[in-house]
Design an enzyme around this catalytic site. Structure first.
Site, PDB file in Angstrom:
ATOM      1  CG  ASP A 171     -38.077   0.895   8.519  1.00 18.63           C
ATOM      2  OD1 ASP A 171     -38.411  -0.103   9.169  1.00 18.63           O
ATOM      3  OD2 ASP A 171     -37.045   1.549   8.763  1.00 18.63           O
ATOM      4  CG  ASP A 230     -36.067   1.401  14.312  1.00 18.43           C
ATOM      5  OD1 ASP A 230     -35.999   1.517  15.552  1.00 18.43           O
ATOM      6  OD2 ASP A 230     -35.296   0.679  13.646  1.00 18.43           O
ATOM      7  CD  GLU A 260     -30.140  -4.992  -6.257  1.00 21.94           C
ATOM      8  OE1 GLU A 260     -29.082  -4.866  -5.607  1.00 21.94           O
ATOM      9  OE2 GLU A 260     -30.819  -4.021  -6.662  1.00 21.94           O
TER      10      GLU A 260
END
Length: 529
Positions: free
Chosen positions: A221, A223, A155
């Site tokens: 992830d 940040d 996808e």
């Protein structure tokens, strides 16, 4: 090749993750949740306009299977006609006249893209057409030079210029992906899992349960906004080289743990384009892990818990797990230099009070508070040293030396240990921004980070899309290399070392895949009678 685009929300979409958007950044439309859940599908507006290269603001049109304007079709054919189908990164120097017209002389092309924002369609077109490493992206996700379901059933999700968010896009080859990106001109795109069938065909299945994710890289992830309560130099979307050291610490700790504690080998770290980094763990055994195993690995690495307003964020058992002991050894130098000296995290009374709350003895705290009140402006390095100095004076008769040591270890972890967005790692159907796309706010390319030279990585020095296009125009070298091969546009720019790094990483992944295939064939042959 154009494809129809489904505008209906799905019952069980994957979570989409990227950095929180600031005012100057591209924003996900209000109808699409950035952190969707299985109960809250990431919906797409029913009135999304048909996006075409020439008219992104055209009226509503759900089906986009064919451009209606015949002139537009001709332009697309010209746009996608490659001189050499094997050349994924066309060179602009000896290009035929038709390509030069497409790149520079088109009436719709502005004279100077430097005046346009990074996510402008013309800037995006030139970047995707001249610089994006389509071939290596295909080989990375396909795990083979020839097309397989690993790519065909993968996808992709596009964020278009009109803020429409298109999910469940899929492509059989890199060329089809490239053509659709050039047709739709998304400001960026995300990568999702490999499904049991082609994502475009999911609604043709009689049994919806038959459409489910099979494989995806394990992602992490990090940040810098999650460090806002401890970094003093910047906050929100702003970063500098001082606070980027928090990212350096995090990558060191997580990368080493993934390799030594879990035995993973193919790990790629990618700069997010502004204030973070993403890890893609690409080993074959990782990609097929179910959600339970992903949650277990994420939980193993999660130490910091609670938001900026919460109390003590580190609560770990003693004796310390070997992973935490090793992490402390890595982080102690960073704590002294990059936290105490560079950030001075307890310079104000309010922040110093936060430090005292993390210590285990009230009498010790009172003595330290009096000492610091008597010496305003005392730096954090001195305040940290004061803890042991005051403790040795016998300020507290009930002080537990072991408890104090453990509290200080927890403080080091709270101010240095990786602050992971753990939800990104838990789900197989999670989508994450592709490497090498352009960050719409900064214009910086999301390039791989070389962990062998981690200390040298400068997020503020990462190439921007405008600089790269200018470097192509300023190129004065030979049009061909030593082997007579045309020099590709990316080879003329500062993007070259990052693409070369990506190519070597992809080759390593494919080599392991080929080795695993040969091993399976030998095992099958050994079982024949």
């Amino acid at each position: 090749m154009p494809h129809s685009i489904d505008m209906e929300p799905e019952a069980n979409p994957g979570t989409v993750k990227d950095e929180p958007m600031e005012d100057d950044e591209e924003a996900i439309p209000s109808t699409v949740k950035n952190e969707s859940t299985e109960d809250e599908p990431a919906a797409i507006p029913n009135n999304v306009p048909s996006a075409t290269p020439d008219d992104p603001d055209a009226g509503p049109d759900v089906e986009m299977t064919q451009p209606e304007d015949p002139k537009q079709s001709i332009k697309l054919e010209d746009l996608f006609a490659d001189v050499d189908s094997d050349e994924e990164f066309p060179s602009s120097a000896p290009a035929p006249a038709t390509q030069q017209v497409s790149d520079r002389s088109s009436p719709s092309a502005p004279a100077d893209v430097a005046q346009l924002p990074p996510n402008d369609p013309e800037v995006m077109r030139q970047f995707y057409q001249r610089l994006f490493p389509w071939r290596y992206l295909f080989q990375w996700l396909n795990h083979s030079p020839t097309p397989t379901n690993d790519f065909g059933n993968r996808e992709f999700a596009f964020t278009l210029q009109n803020d429409a968010y298109l999910r469940y896009q899929s492509f059989a080859t890199a060329d089809l992906l490239r053509k659709d990106v050039l047709r739709l001109m998304p400001s960026r795109f995300e990568i999702g899992p490999v499904y049991t069938t082609n994502p475009r065909d999911r609604k043709t299945l009689r049994n919806n349960a038959a459409f489910k994710p099979l494989a995806k890289e394990l992602c992490f992830d990090i940040d810098l906004t999650d460090y806002d309560d401890i970094r003093t130099c910047c906050d929100k979307a702003n970063i500098c080289n001082k606070c980027w050291q928090f990212m350096t610490m995090a990558i060191k700790v997580v990368d080493l743990s993934l390799r030594e504690d879990f035995g993973f080998r193919h790990i790629m770290w990618v700069y997010s384009g502004r204030r973070g980094a993403h890890a893609w763990v690409c080993d074959k055994k990782v990609r097929s892990m179910d959600d339970q195993k992903r949650r277990a690995i994420a939980g193993y690495l999660e130490v910091i818990r609670g938001g900026a307003q919460s109390g003590k964020k580190v609560n770990v058992r003693r004796p310390l797990h070997p992973h935490l002991s090793r992490s402390l050894d890595i982080l102690k130098t960073h704590f002294q230099e990059d936290v105490l000296e560079a950030q001075d995290p307890w310079a104000t009374d309010e922040r110093a009070e936060r430090l005292l709350q993390l210590l285990p003895d009230q009498a010790l705290n009172d003595s330290l508070r009096r000492k610091w009140d008597a010496a305003p402006g005392r730096p954090s390095t001195s305040k940290w040293a004061d803890i042991d100095a005051v403790a040795k004076t016998g300020a507290s008769k009930k002080l537990d030396a072991k408890a104090l040591l453990e509290a200080k270890q927890d403080i080091v972890l709270e101010y240095t240990y990786p602050r992971l967005d753990i939800e990104v790692s838990k789900k197989l159907n999670h989508l994450l921004k592709s490497p090498f796309v352009v960050h719409p706010g900064t214009g910086r390319v999301c390039v791989p980070i070389d962990t062998r030279k981690l200390e040298d990585f400068d997020p503020l020095g990462v190439p921007t899309v405008h600089n790269l296009l200018a470097e192509i125009d300023a190129w004065t070298g030979d049009a061909e290399d030593d082997k007579g091969r045309p020099v590709s546009d990316w080879e003329k720019t500062s993007l070259k070392p990052y693409i070369e790094q990506f190519r070597l990483f992809v080759n390593g992944v494919m080599k392991e895949e080929r080795g695993a295939g040969v091993k399976r064939e030998r095992e099958d042959e050994s079982m024949e009678f």
